[in-house]
Design an enzyme around this catalytic site. Sequence first.
Site, PDB file in Angstrom:
ATOM      1  N   LYS A  21      -9.991 -32.413 -15.744  1.00 36.88           N
ATOM      2  CA  LYS A  21     -10.237 -32.045 -14.339  1.00 36.88           C
ATOM      3  C   LYS A  21      -9.823 -30.594 -14.105  1.00 36.88           C
ATOM      4  O   LYS A  21     -10.523 -29.835 -13.421  1.00 36.88           O
ATOM      5  CB  LYS A  21      -9.458 -32.976 -13.402  1.00 36.88           C
ATOM      6  CG  LYS A  21     -10.110 -34.342 -13.267  1.00 36.88           C
ATOM      7  CD  LYS A  21      -9.180 -35.386 -12.684  1.00 36.88           C
ATOM      8  CE  LYS A  21      -9.821 -36.765 -12.797  1.00 36.88           C
ATOM      9  NZ  LYS A  21      -8.876 -37.859 -12.559  1.00 36.88           N
ATOM     10  N   GLN A  26      -3.199 -39.294 -10.118  1.00 38.42           N
ATOM     11  CA  GLN A  26      -3.841 -39.926 -11.276  1.00 38.42           C
ATOM     12  C   GLN A  26      -3.379 -41.388 -11.375  1.00 38.42           C
ATOM     13  O   GLN A  26      -2.187 -41.665 -11.466  1.00 38.42           O
ATOM     14  CB  GLN A  26      -3.490 -39.153 -12.561  1.00 38.42           C
ATOM     15  CG  GLN A  26      -4.171 -39.673 -13.801  1.00 38.42           C
ATOM     16  CD  GLN A  26      -5.696 -39.545 -13.750  1.00 38.42           C
ATOM     17  OE1 GLN A  26      -6.242 -38.525 -13.337  1.00 38.42           O
ATOM     18  NE2 GLN A  26      -6.392 -40.593 -14.164  1.00 38.42           N
ATOM     19  N   ASP A  35     -10.138 -37.962  -3.362  1.00 38.63           N
ATOM     20  CA  ASP A  35     -10.529 -39.170  -4.094  1.00 38.63           C
ATOM     21  C   ASP A  35     -11.233 -40.170  -3.176  1.00 38.63           C
ATOM     22  O   ASP A  35     -11.847 -41.129  -3.659  1.00 38.63           O
ATOM     23  CB  ASP A  35      -9.285 -39.843  -4.698  1.00 38.63           C
ATOM     24  CG  ASP A  35      -9.203 -39.644  -6.195  1.00 38.63           C
ATOM     25  OD1 ASP A  35     -10.240 -39.346  -6.811  1.00 38.63           O
ATOM     26  OD2 ASP A  35      -8.099 -39.802  -6.748  1.00 38.63           O
TER      27      ASP A  35
END
Length: 300
Positions: A50, A94, A117
């Site tokens: 990422k 994460q 997200d």
Amino acid sequence: MARLIDGTMIAQKVRAEVAQGVLKLSEVKPGLATVLVGDDPASQAYVSSKQKACAQVGITSFGRHLSATASQAEVEAAVRELGQDPAVHGILVQLPLPAHLNEEAVLSCVPLEKDVDGFHPINLGRLAMKGREPLFVPCTPAGCIRLLQETGVQLAGAEAVVVGRSNIVGMPAALLLVRQDATVTIVHSRTRSMAEAIRRADVLVVAIGKPRFVTREMVKPGAVVIDVGINRISDPSSPRGSRLVGDVDFEGVSQVAEAITPVPGGVGPMTIAMLLQNTLTAARHAVTLAPSSTTSVVDK
Ligand code: NDP
């Protein structure tokens, strides 16, 4: 033989769009912070890919790496600090977190306007409501919709079936398809007559984590198939002794489908591309809402 829906190529197109958007956004440089807890190699690999993707499109990365034994309070404090940093426009925690941590409580520390997200209950709630707009949509399901749009398939009025109902893939994918005016059926582990339900699909999205679960006989000829699954299976013929397959039996289903995503190279590359897009959106919001200081208070 089915058309291949090339996620690598389409993700590249999305990344190029984001890079253009970043260039045009002269007021601020978009910033994405990743919070990693523990030393799981797969999670570390995801975070570093990422960060690399951010660098390629001109997004600044901020990394917070906490030890596997970090307390709930420490992790929440790290997320809150990033939440207050004006140089950070998106925060990604994460997952999965180590088992001793309360994931829901940690995620609730991500401010709504930095929820790139799309997992914040308000964003998911708005996604489910008619006439409401979420600030962010979860990246993998958003990637599935973009892939479908790129195939040119007519979603309005189509029979869409989503296999799987997880918070991060199945359920938001189904909600997005409803917003595209598809008629949506959600199939899960308790569904009776699953094969018949799947066979009605003009558009099939599969996200269950079961290697090659959906077979040729289950798929309506001419269907468009999006395979979200990523499963590692043993393969003595491969140098690594294993390989990745999806939740769909690609060889069989591609004989009957009109179009299908491969694994790897289908949905996978789209997830990061949509994350970059959400980060750009977050930076644009920040400029609109509070065009103030962009000085970072965290280490780069
Ligand atoms: P989860 O394990 O959270 O959810 C799986 C879902 O599948 C559940 O709703 C479950 O039903 C359903 N399910 C499980 N077994 C069956 C079955 N035999 N028949 C019907 N439904 C079943 O998985 P995720 O949604 O997180 O991930 C799904 C897959 O997608 C995985 O392979 C994962 O690796 C992959 N993935 C890929 C991403 C990408 O970027 N390409 C990103 C995220 C995930 P129930 O609710 O009844 O238990």
